[in-house]
Write a protein that holds these residues in place. Structure first.
Motif, short mmCIF file in Angstrom:
data_model
loop_
_atom_site.label_atom_id
_atom_site.label_comp_id
_atom_site.label_asym_id
_atom_site.label_seq_id
_atom_site.Cartn_x
_atom_site.Cartn_y
_atom_site.Cartn_z
N HIS A 64 26.23 10.84 -45.16
CA HIS A 64 25.58 9.53 -45.09
C HIS A 64 24.45 9.48 -46.12
O HIS A 64 24.33 8.54 -46.90
CB HIS A 64 25.04 9.32 -43.67
CG HIS A 64 24.41 7.99 -43.44
ND1 HIS A 64 24.95 6.81 -43.89
CD2 HIS A 64 23.26 7.64 -42.80
CE1 HIS A 64 24.18 5.80 -43.54
NE2 HIS A 64 23.14 6.28 -42.88
N HIS A 65 23.61 10.50 -46.14
CA HIS A 65 22.47 10.51 -47.06
C HIS A 65 22.84 11.12 -48.41
O HIS A 65 23.38 12.22 -48.45
CB HIS A 65 21.31 11.30 -46.44
CG HIS A 65 20.79 10.67 -45.19
ND1 HIS A 65 20.59 11.37 -44.03
CD2 HIS A 65 20.45 9.39 -44.91
CE1 HIS A 65 20.13 10.54 -43.09
NE2 HIS A 65 20.04 9.34 -43.60
N HIS A 99 25.85 5.37 -47.88
CA HIS A 99 24.52 5.26 -47.29
C HIS A 99 24.20 3.82 -46.87
O HIS A 99 24.77 3.31 -45.91
CB HIS A 99 23.48 5.85 -48.27
CG HIS A 99 22.13 6.02 -47.68
ND1 HIS A 99 20.98 5.91 -48.42
CD2 HIS A 99 21.74 6.28 -46.41
CE1 HIS A 99 19.94 6.11 -47.62
NE2 HIS A 99 20.37 6.34 -46.40
N HIS A 327 15.09 9.72 -36.62
CA HIS A 327 15.98 9.27 -37.70
C HIS A 327 17.39 9.85 -37.55
O HIS A 327 18.38 9.12 -37.48
CB HIS A 327 15.36 9.68 -39.05
CG HIS A 327 16.04 9.09 -40.25
ND1 HIS A 327 15.35 8.42 -41.22
CD2 HIS A 327 17.33 9.08 -40.63
CE1 HIS A 327 16.20 8.01 -42.15
NE2 HIS A 327 17.41 8.42 -41.81
ZN LIG Z 1 19.18 7.72 -42.66
#
Ligand SMILES: [Zn+2]
Length: 364
Positions: A64-65, A99, A327
């Motif tokens: 994702h990042h 992302h 997060h």
């Molecule tokens: Zn994030």
């Protein structure tokens, strides 16, 4: 299947055009023409995740990042990011990130969270601007239906829960075919008048190539006249965060305890419980404090996100309960989402979710 074929599939779901300006989603390390042997899905790329990919014979990590956010001027193997770039290249492991494009798409990160919380009547909390365009084309009367169907089929004409939206006006087109032309109607070197329909419709800009090519294919003219205009309307089909209703109101304290379980977090940092019950819930996976005011404006009782700073908690102003679940915790279900997107495409390679918890934060 090559990396390019798979990433195209991911980007059909979460178009890169929907990523934020600061972002760096897409293929970050690797040759897009490489044949995929195995895919490992993670929230973050870490050195342990790269080792796991090597151990599991995966040559593509879908995270994702993004590992790289800013420009890198030297690669000296001196810090974690440089070391990871080194080791992924040395070990022929490609790195791909979905992302903020995956955050912003309607069925993305936030829809997955909303589903885990059992929300109904969901919609985007802060829809994007500048994504919608208007397409106008001119077509002979008896061909208009075919052209309209083709552009609708390619994704134009969606407004809220309506599809096939267009406006059509009768008019007259003029043209003169000159040397080298083979006109569908009219004669060479003679001014021609044709009864035409002006078809206008809207579309999100990431579908432009698909829609224009469908229109050109369906349109009978050799040279198709069409205009694409930028428009300023919000696009409810993409944007930041999500808002929805609980099936029935829940006691606020019980709800906070429930989300602690849903996100399996060591700590829910929250503002004063300013209402006994909650029924409207806003949320944003990751760092969502920029949406606190949107959540208040839309009447949410609670706003769930991560990375909320001390001073931002004051913005709750007794109007909303801000709940920071962390997060990593808020985005953990993104791995399942990526798995489902990738699995939709028939593949001959294994797709695995990383077993490593990449959350850098522990609670004592
Ligand atoms: Zn994030």
């Amino acid at each position: 299947m090559t990396i390019k074929e798979l990433t195209r599939k991911i980007e059909d779901f979460a178009p890169l055009l929907l990523q934020e300006s600061y972002d760096n989603a897409g293929l970050i390390v690797g040759d897009p023409d490489t044949e995929i042997k195995g895919v490992l899905i993670a929230l973050d790329v870490t050195e342990e995740v790269i080792q796991e990919a090597i151990g599991k014979s995966c040559n593509l990590i879908v995270a994702h990042h993004p590992l790289i956010f800013k420009g890198i001027k030297k690669l000296n193997n001196r810090n974690p990011v440089e070391r990871m770039i080194f080791s992924s290249i040395k070990n022929n492991i490609a790195l791909y990130a979905a992302h903020t494009n995956l955050d912003n798409v309607l069925q993305g990160v936030n829809a997955t969270i909303a589903e885990k919380l059992g929300l109904i009547n969901t919609s985007i909390l802060s829809p994007v601007n500048g994504v919608l365009k208007k397409l106008v084309t001119f077509c002979p009367l008896d061909q208009a239906g075919k052209v309209r169907d083709a552009i609708f089929e390619a994704g134009a004409g969606h407004i809220g829960n309506y599809d096939s939206c267009s406006f059509n006006i009768d008019g007259e087109g003029t043209f003169r075919a000159t040397e080298g032309a083979s006109p569908f109607v009219g004669e060479l070197n003679k001014l021609h008048r044709e009864k035409e329909i002006r078809i206008e419709t809207v579309f999100p800009s990431y579908l432009k190539n698909k829609i224009v090519s469908a229109m050109l294919h369906a349109h009978p003219y050799e040279e198709v006249a069409y205009d694409i205009y930028p428009i300023d309307n919000q696009f409810a089909g993409a944007g930041a965060g999500m808002i929805g209703d609980l099936q029935s109101p829940e006691n606020a304290q019980d709800f906070l305890l429930r989300i602690k379980k849903v996100f399996n977090t060591g700590c829910v940092r929250h503002t004063k419980i300013c209402s006994e019950n909650v029924s409207k819930v806003a949320l944003c996976g990751g760092s969502g404090s920029f949406l606190i005011h949107n959540a208040i404006a839309l009447g949410a009782d609670v706003f769930i996100t991560g990375d909320v700073k001390y001073h931002e908690f004051f913005d709750a102003d007794n109007k909303i309960i801000i709940a920071d679940v962390g997060h990593y915790e808020s985005e953990q279900y993104t791995k399942e989402l990526l798995m489902n997107i990738i699995k939709k495409k028939k593949s001959t390679f294994a797709v695995r979710i990383s077993e490593i918890n990449t959350n850098p934060i522990s609670y004592l």
